[in-house]
Design an enzyme around this catalytic site. Structure first.
Site, PDB file in Angstrom:
ATOM      1  N   ASN A 109      30.095 -53.658  54.005  1.00 50.99           N
ATOM      2  CA  ASN A 109      29.768 -52.413  54.713  1.00 50.99           C
ATOM      3  C   ASN A 109      29.654 -51.277  53.709  1.00 50.99           C
ATOM      4  OD1 ASN A 109      29.396 -50.660  56.983  1.00 50.99           O
ATOM      5  ND2 ASN A 109      31.512 -49.982  56.751  1.00 50.99           N
ATOM      6  N   HIS A 111      30.016 -47.038  53.608  1.00 53.27           N
ATOM      7  CA  HIS A 111      30.597 -45.954  54.400  1.00 53.27           C
ATOM      8  C   HIS A 111      30.450 -44.651  53.611  1.00 53.27           C
ATOM      9  CE1 HIS A 111      33.189 -44.092  57.361  1.00 53.27           C
ATOM     10  NE2 HIS A 111      33.833 -43.504  56.367  1.00 53.27           N
ATOM     11  N   SER A 138      31.409 -45.497  49.752  1.00 58.27           N
ATOM     12  CA  SER A 138      32.209 -46.678  49.406  1.00 58.27           C
ATOM     13  C   SER A 138      31.540 -47.916  49.981  1.00 58.27           C
ATOM     14  CB  SER A 138      33.610 -46.582  50.019  1.00 58.27           C
ATOM     15  OG  SER A 138      34.265 -45.408  49.617  1.00 58.27           O
ATOM     16  N   ASP A 147      36.805 -49.624  58.551  1.00 59.61           N
ATOM     17  CA  ASP A 147      36.549 -48.988  57.250  1.00 59.61           C
ATOM     18  C   ASP A 147      37.719 -49.192  56.290  1.00 59.61           C
ATOM     19  OD1 ASP A 147      34.089 -48.059  58.202  1.00 59.61           O
ATOM     20  OD2 ASP A 147      34.991 -46.234  58.998  1.00 59.61           O
TER      21      ASP A 147
HETATM   22  C1  GAR Z   1      24.591 -44.316  55.818  1.00 56.70           C
HETATM   23  O1  GAR Z   1      24.820 -43.069  55.235  1.00 56.70           O
HETATM   24  C2  GAR Z   1      25.871 -45.102  55.928  1.00 56.70           C
HETATM   25  O2  GAR Z   1      26.794 -44.787  54.932  1.00 56.70           O
HETATM   26  C3  GAR Z   1      26.392 -44.676  57.276  1.00 56.70           C
HETATM   27  O3  GAR Z   1      25.242 -44.564  58.074  1.00 56.70           O
HETATM   28  C4  GAR Z   1      24.142 -44.159  57.270  1.00 56.70           C
HETATM   29  C5  GAR Z   1      22.956 -45.032  57.626  1.00 56.70           C
HETATM   30  O4  GAR Z   1      21.791 -44.557  57.040  1.00 56.70           O
HETATM   31  N1  GAR Z   1      27.299 -45.643  57.793  1.00 56.70           N
HETATM   32  C6  GAR Z   1      28.364 -45.332  58.526  1.00 56.70           C
HETATM   33  O5  GAR Z   1      28.645 -44.197  58.838  1.00 56.70           O
HETATM   34  C7  GAR Z   1      29.214 -46.517  58.946  1.00 56.70           C
HETATM   35  N2  GAR Z   1      30.504 -46.092  59.340  1.00 56.70           N
HETATM   36  P1  GAR Z   1      20.492 -45.472  56.985  1.00 56.70           P
HETATM   37  O6  GAR Z   1      20.241 -46.006  58.397  1.00 56.70           O
HETATM   38  O7  GAR Z   1      19.396 -44.514  56.581  1.00 56.70           O
HETATM   39  O8  GAR Z   1      20.700 -46.562  55.995  1.00 56.70           O
END
Ligand code: GAR
Length: 230
Positions: A109, A111, A138, A147
């Site tokens: 994952n 985060h 991370s 997480d």
């Molecule tokens: C990313 O910034 C990722 O870190 C976050 O969602 C975004 C997805 O962007 N993930 C979380 O918050 C998970 N807890 P993307 O769809 O453009 O890749």
């Protein structure tokens, strides 16, 4: 055999795009066997389809319970297996222990915070509210704790005096687009695994916070993997 991955998304899919770009650039040798979304309107689905990558939608609203939803996802993923790595890339559903166990040691994952700070949502606002000098992203192996799984790598960016949520979000995402393809490449090259002693990279157990990547300019001037605008 080429490393087979599935990518799970809920939204825009810019991290998925970074993986696709790294494969095209030759810095990641992997086959994306499936892009799976819990939302039919996820922008990342079109990104995958443009590349001829197989996509599937399992809508969580069609299932009475989290357990049923996760079993449906397991069934779809197994149909496209065997999978060497399952990559959560902006997948915004909490997974059950059954799902996590099914992919134990193969589930990654990303985060948008320097875990263990700010698990959950609104990470950029929380970093600003706390007056943090540094923020970032991370990547970790997923365990049952939200997480909370063993950290593989973090990218650290400075928080500047007048930064707002949008500034931080852009720079954290730029760092994500560099770091995630690198970490997935480590998996594809057989260099990264989860052991009983912790996260092992090239035969060495990493420190608790994982590999630390720091860019003094805050990621937006980086060259290399994923530096293109997304
Ligand atoms: C990313 O910034 C990722 O870190 C976050 O969602 C975004 C997805 O962007 N993930 C979380 O918050 C998970 N807890 P993307 O769809 O453009 O890749």
């Amino acid at each position: 055999m080429t490393h087979r991955i599935a990518v799970l998304i809920s939204g825009n899919g810019s991290n998925l795009q970074a993986l696709i770009d790294a494969i095209h650039a030759g810095s990641l040798t992997a086959d994306i066997a499936l892009v799976l979304s819990n939302r039919a309107d996820a922008g990342g689905l079109a990104r995958a389809q443009q590349q001829g990558i197989t996509t599937a939608v399992v809508d969580h609203r069609d299932y009475a319970s989290r357990a049923d939803f996760d079993q449906a996802m397991i069934a779809v993923l197994d149909r496209h297996g065997p999978l060497d790595t399952v990559v959560l890339a902006g997948f915004m559903r909490i997974l059950t222990p059954a799902f996590v166990q099914h992919h134990a040691g193969r589930l990654l994952n990303i985060h948008p915070s320097l875990l263990p700070r700010y698990p959950g949502l609104n990470t950029h606002q929380r970093a600003l509210d706390a007056g943090d000098a540094e923020h970032g992203c991370s990547i970790h192996f997923v365990t049952d704790e939200l997480d909370g799984g063993p950290l593989i790598a973090q990218a650290r960016i400075p928080v500047r005096a007048n930064d707002n949520v949008s500034d931080l979000s852009k720079r954290v995402q730029a760092s994500e687009h560099l770091l995630y393809p690198q970490v997935v490449a480590w998996r594809a090259e057989g260099r990264l695994r989860l052991t009983d002693d912790g996260v092992e990279l090239d035969g060495q157990i990493l420190p608790a916070q994982g590999y630390q990547w720091h860019h003094p300019d805050g990621a937006e001037h980086c060259s290399g993997i994923g530096a293109r605008q997304r």
